[in-house]
Design an enzyme around this catalytic site. Structure first.
Site, short mmCIF file in Angstrom:
data_model
loop_
_atom_site.label_atom_id
_atom_site.label_comp_id
_atom_site.label_asym_id
_atom_site.label_seq_id
_atom_site.Cartn_x
_atom_site.Cartn_y
_atom_site.Cartn_z
N HIS A 220 -51.64 -55.62 2.67
CA HIS A 220 -50.88 -56.43 3.65
C HIS A 220 -50.35 -57.66 2.90
O HIS A 220 -49.59 -57.53 1.95
CB HIS A 220 -51.82 -56.75 4.81
CG HIS A 220 -51.18 -57.33 6.05
ND1 HIS A 220 -49.82 -57.49 6.20
CD2 HIS A 220 -51.73 -57.81 7.20
CE1 HIS A 220 -49.57 -58.03 7.39
NE2 HIS A 220 -50.72 -58.23 8.01
N MET A 255 -47.44 -52.66 -5.97
CA MET A 255 -47.43 -53.67 -4.91
C MET A 255 -46.00 -54.20 -4.70
O MET A 255 -45.27 -54.43 -5.66
CB MET A 255 -48.36 -54.84 -5.26
CG MET A 255 -49.81 -54.41 -5.30
SD MET A 255 -50.37 -53.83 -3.70
CE MET A 255 -51.29 -52.38 -4.13
N GLY A 256 -45.65 -54.37 -3.42
CA GLY A 256 -44.30 -54.83 -3.13
C GLY A 256 -43.33 -53.68 -2.86
O GLY A 256 -42.13 -53.91 -2.70
N PHE A 257 -43.85 -52.44 -2.82
CA PHE A 257 -42.99 -51.29 -2.52
C PHE A 257 -43.56 -50.48 -1.37
O PHE A 257 -44.78 -50.37 -1.21
CB PHE A 257 -42.83 -50.39 -3.76
CG PHE A 257 -41.85 -50.98 -4.73
CD1 PHE A 257 -40.50 -50.68 -4.65
CD2 PHE A 257 -42.28 -51.90 -5.67
CE1 PHE A 257 -39.59 -51.27 -5.51
CE2 PHE A 257 -41.38 -52.50 -6.54
CZ PHE A 257 -40.03 -52.18 -6.46
N HIS A 259 -43.49 -49.18 2.87
CA HIS A 259 -43.80 -49.88 4.12
C HIS A 259 -44.33 -48.88 5.15
O HIS A 259 -43.89 -47.74 5.18
CB HIS A 259 -42.55 -50.58 4.68
CG HIS A 259 -42.90 -51.65 5.65
ND1 HIS A 259 -43.10 -51.39 6.99
CD2 HIS A 259 -43.13 -52.97 5.47
CE1 HIS A 259 -43.42 -52.52 7.59
NE2 HIS A 259 -43.45 -53.50 6.70
N ASP A 310 -42.36 -58.46 0.16
CA ASP A 310 -43.27 -59.11 -0.79
C ASP A 310 -42.77 -59.11 -2.22
O ASP A 310 -43.10 -60.00 -2.99
CB ASP A 310 -44.65 -58.45 -0.72
CG ASP A 310 -45.35 -58.78 0.58
OD1 ASP A 310 -45.27 -59.94 1.00
OD2 ASP A 310 -45.95 -57.87 1.18
N ARG A 335 -46.70 -67.09 9.13
CA ARG A 335 -47.07 -66.08 10.13
C ARG A 335 -47.92 -66.65 11.27
O ARG A 335 -48.05 -66.03 12.32
CB ARG A 335 -47.77 -64.90 9.44
CG ARG A 335 -48.09 -63.70 10.31
CD ARG A 335 -46.89 -63.08 11.00
NE ARG A 335 -45.89 -62.52 10.11
CZ ARG A 335 -45.88 -61.28 9.62
NH1 ARG A 335 -46.86 -60.46 9.92
NH2 ARG A 335 -44.89 -60.86 8.83
C1 COA Z 1 -47.47 -50.50 2.82
C2 COA Z 1 -48.16 -49.16 2.58
C3 COA Z 1 -49.68 -49.31 2.78
C4 COA Z 1 -47.62 -48.14 3.57
O1 COA Z 1 -48.31 -46.95 3.29
P1 COA Z 1 -47.97 -45.58 4.02
O2 COA Z 1 -47.67 -45.83 5.46
O3 COA Z 1 -49.03 -44.64 3.68
O4 COA Z 1 -46.63 -45.19 3.32
P2 COA Z 1 -45.95 -43.76 3.33
O5 COA Z 1 -46.63 -42.86 4.29
O6 COA Z 1 -44.51 -44.00 3.48
O7 COA Z 1 -46.23 -43.22 1.85
C5 COA Z 1 -45.57 -42.07 1.43
C6 COA Z 1 -46.03 -41.73 0.05
O8 COA Z 1 -45.59 -42.75 -0.86
C7 COA Z 1 -46.70 -43.28 -1.53
N1 COA Z 1 -46.54 -44.72 -1.64
C8 COA Z 1 -46.25 -45.56 -0.63
N2 COA Z 1 -46.18 -46.81 -1.10
C9 COA Z 1 -46.39 -46.73 -2.43
C10 COA Z 1 -46.45 -47.71 -3.45
N3 COA Z 1 -46.27 -48.99 -3.19
N4 COA Z 1 -46.70 -47.30 -4.69
C11 COA Z 1 -46.88 -46.00 -4.97
N5 COA Z 1 -46.85 -45.03 -4.04
C12 COA Z 1 -46.61 -45.40 -2.78
C13 COA Z 1 -47.90 -42.96 -0.66
O9 COA Z 1 -49.09 -42.94 -1.43
C14 COA Z 1 -47.51 -41.62 -0.12
O10 COA Z 1 -47.76 -40.67 -1.11
P3 COA Z 1 -48.35 -39.20 -0.73
O11 COA Z 1 -47.39 -38.64 0.30
O12 COA Z 1 -48.37 -38.50 -2.03
O13 COA Z 1 -49.71 -39.46 -0.15
C15 COA Z 1 -47.87 -48.66 1.17
O14 COA Z 1 -46.48 -48.50 1.01
C16 COA Z 1 -48.42 -49.56 0.11
O15 COA Z 1 -49.61 -49.51 -0.20
N6 COA Z 1 -47.56 -50.44 -0.51
C17 COA Z 1 -48.02 -51.37 -1.49
C18 COA Z 1 -48.63 -52.60 -0.82
C19 COA Z 1 -47.56 -53.49 -0.21
O16 COA Z 1 -46.55 -53.76 -0.81
N7 COA Z 1 -47.89 -53.95 0.99
C20 COA Z 1 -47.01 -54.85 1.73
C21 COA Z 1 -46.32 -54.13 2.84
S1 COA Z 1 -45.10 -55.17 3.55
#
Ligand code: COA
Length: 373
Positions: A220, A255-257, A259, A310, A335
């Site tokens: 988050h 991180m930062g990718f 959603h 982020d 926030r």
């Molecule tokens: C935010 C987050 C938790 C959402 O997760 P989510 O709802 O599971 O995302 P999705 O379902 O769209 O993921 C689809 C796929 O992409 C992968 N993926 C998503 N974000 C990724 C990232 N930042 N880096 C690498 N892989 C990523 C997932 O592991 C998933 O892979 P799989 O299908 O092989 O299991 C996730 O994108 C993440 O951990 N991002 C990094 C942390 C971050 O930037 N957080 C701030 C959010 S504003």
């Protein structure tokens, strides 16, 4: 997809109603009380936006002026809190400091009646930057900074306290936009935490402490701090991309990718990228911006993942000279407006939030007394 996977993380499930914000799953895009985030970031100040979130309407000039004076008055630290901040170890994570200070303030200025809720929201909005900067400066240098500045905006107040001198217009606007973009985002994890706590009819501070705890996590709010680490030890775009590839090979998330709600783009990302780019032209580590664009492009092409708020926020803050450990506390400073709006909305139509769980454990077992186990 099996049933377990379908409900994991409650993705896509509606967990209640709100009139505060729409996010990417609605045709409207990201709006606060119906106002498009792009317009707010471009034409409004964070003070106007925070007023909108706390009172439900944009302020008139007279309302804004009165609100700004109340915010200025709310910046001062009570003596007990100031002394407590000085006792917190310099090695602490600043998010723990924010949570602790919020909790302590709840004992010094407790919410005795829900009628005080807006006043407490304004107080927390005003005092969080002081808490963050006072503790940081004291723990790093032993210097006791003056938090009761007369700066008109929260953006200026924060940058002034951290740098010891007022920011220029561009720096102030870049910070202001970042505070607007971070202010509210519907039922994200920290806001939902705040609402769950509020739904028990607990006090305002407890709800905010819970929200800070949720925001602290890497998935988050913690992502903004973590994403800056991608740039450390890299000098070129090629090196930065190689670092990302290496991380992915080790099954690490970037991180930062990505959603949990947006699937194609984060509407806040382009806004903050614009300011990060402008700041990079004057910043010491300006080449980070070129590396960031290379990473963004590679992630899009090879992983179909986009930069969320982020990613460029981390650069924005870095170019503003803010230490990485304060990136997530800055998120708190913004926030708190969204959390407050949601706590108040939850209380207005309160129903205890208490979902059910699908039991997947052993059906029944015979109890064996301790002497026979
Ligand atoms: C935010 C987050 C938790 C959402 O997760 P989510 O709802 O599971 O995302 P999705 O379902 O769209 O993921 C689809 C796929 O992409 C992968 N993926 C998503 N974000 C990724 C990232 N930042 N880096 C690498 N892989 C990523 C997932 O592991 C998933 O892979 P799989 O299908 O092989 O299991 C996730 O994108 C993440 O951990 N991002 C990094 C942390 C971050 O930037 N957080 C701030 C959010 S504003």
């Amino acid at each position: 997809m099996d049933e377990q996977k379908k409900t994991a993380g409650l993705r896509g499930f509606s967990a209640g109603e709100t009139a505060i914000c729409t996010v990417g799953n609605q045709a409207a895009g990201l709006r606060y009380y119906g106002y498009d985030i792009g317009c707010l970031a471009q034409y409004a100040s964070f003070e106007e936006v925070s007023y909108l979130l706390l009172y439900g309407e944009l302020p008139t000039t007279a309302q804004l002026n009165g609100y700004i004076s109340r915010l200025k008055q709310g910046r001062g630290l009570p003596e007990t809190l100031r002394l407590a901040l000085e006792q917190i170890p310099a090695t602490s994570h600043p998010m723990d400091v924010m949570r602790t200070a919020c909790s302590l303030l709840g004992t010094l200025e407790p919410e005795l009646d829900f009628a005080q809720q807006q006043q407490i929201a304004v107080r927390l909005l005003a005092i969080f930057p002081s808490i963050m900067c006072y503790w940081y400066c004291f723990s790093q240098t032993g210097k006791r900074i003056d938090c009761a500045s007369q700066d008109d905006t929260i953006a200026c107040h924060i940058l002034h306290m951290l740098a010891g001198k007022p920011p220029n217009a561009m720096q102030q606007k870049a910070m202001d936009v970042s505070l607007i973009l971070y202010a509210e985002h519907e039922f994200n994890a920290s806001t939902f935490t705040a609402r769950i706590c509020a739904s028990t009819l607990s006090d305002f501070y407890s709800s905010v402490c819970g929200a800070i705890g949720s925001l602290r996590g890497l998935l988050h709010g913690g992502a903004n701090e973590a994403s800056l680490q991608l740039f450390a030890c890299c000098d070129t775009p090629e090196q930065a991309v190689a670092r990302v590839m290496e991380k992915l090979q080790q099954q690490e998330k970037i991180m930062g990718f990505g959603h949990a709600v947006y699937k194609n783009a984060d509407p806040r990302s382009a806004q903050i990228k614009h300011w990060a780019k402008l700041l990079s032209e004057q910043a010491a580590n300006g080449h980070y911006f070129v590396m960031a664009e290379a990473i963004e492009q590679w992630m899009q092409q090879h992983k179909n993942l986009f930069a969320n708020l982020d990613f460029y926020s981390a650069l924005n803050y870095h170019f503003l000279g803010i230490p990485a450990c304060l990136f997530t506390p800055l998120f708190v400073c913004s926030r708190i407006t969204g959390w407050s709006a949601h706590i108040m909305e939850q209380r207005q139509h309160n129903v205890l939030i208490r979902p059910a769980a699908d039991y997947i454990g052993i059906a029944q077992r015979e109890f064996i007394p301790i002497t026979q186990r």
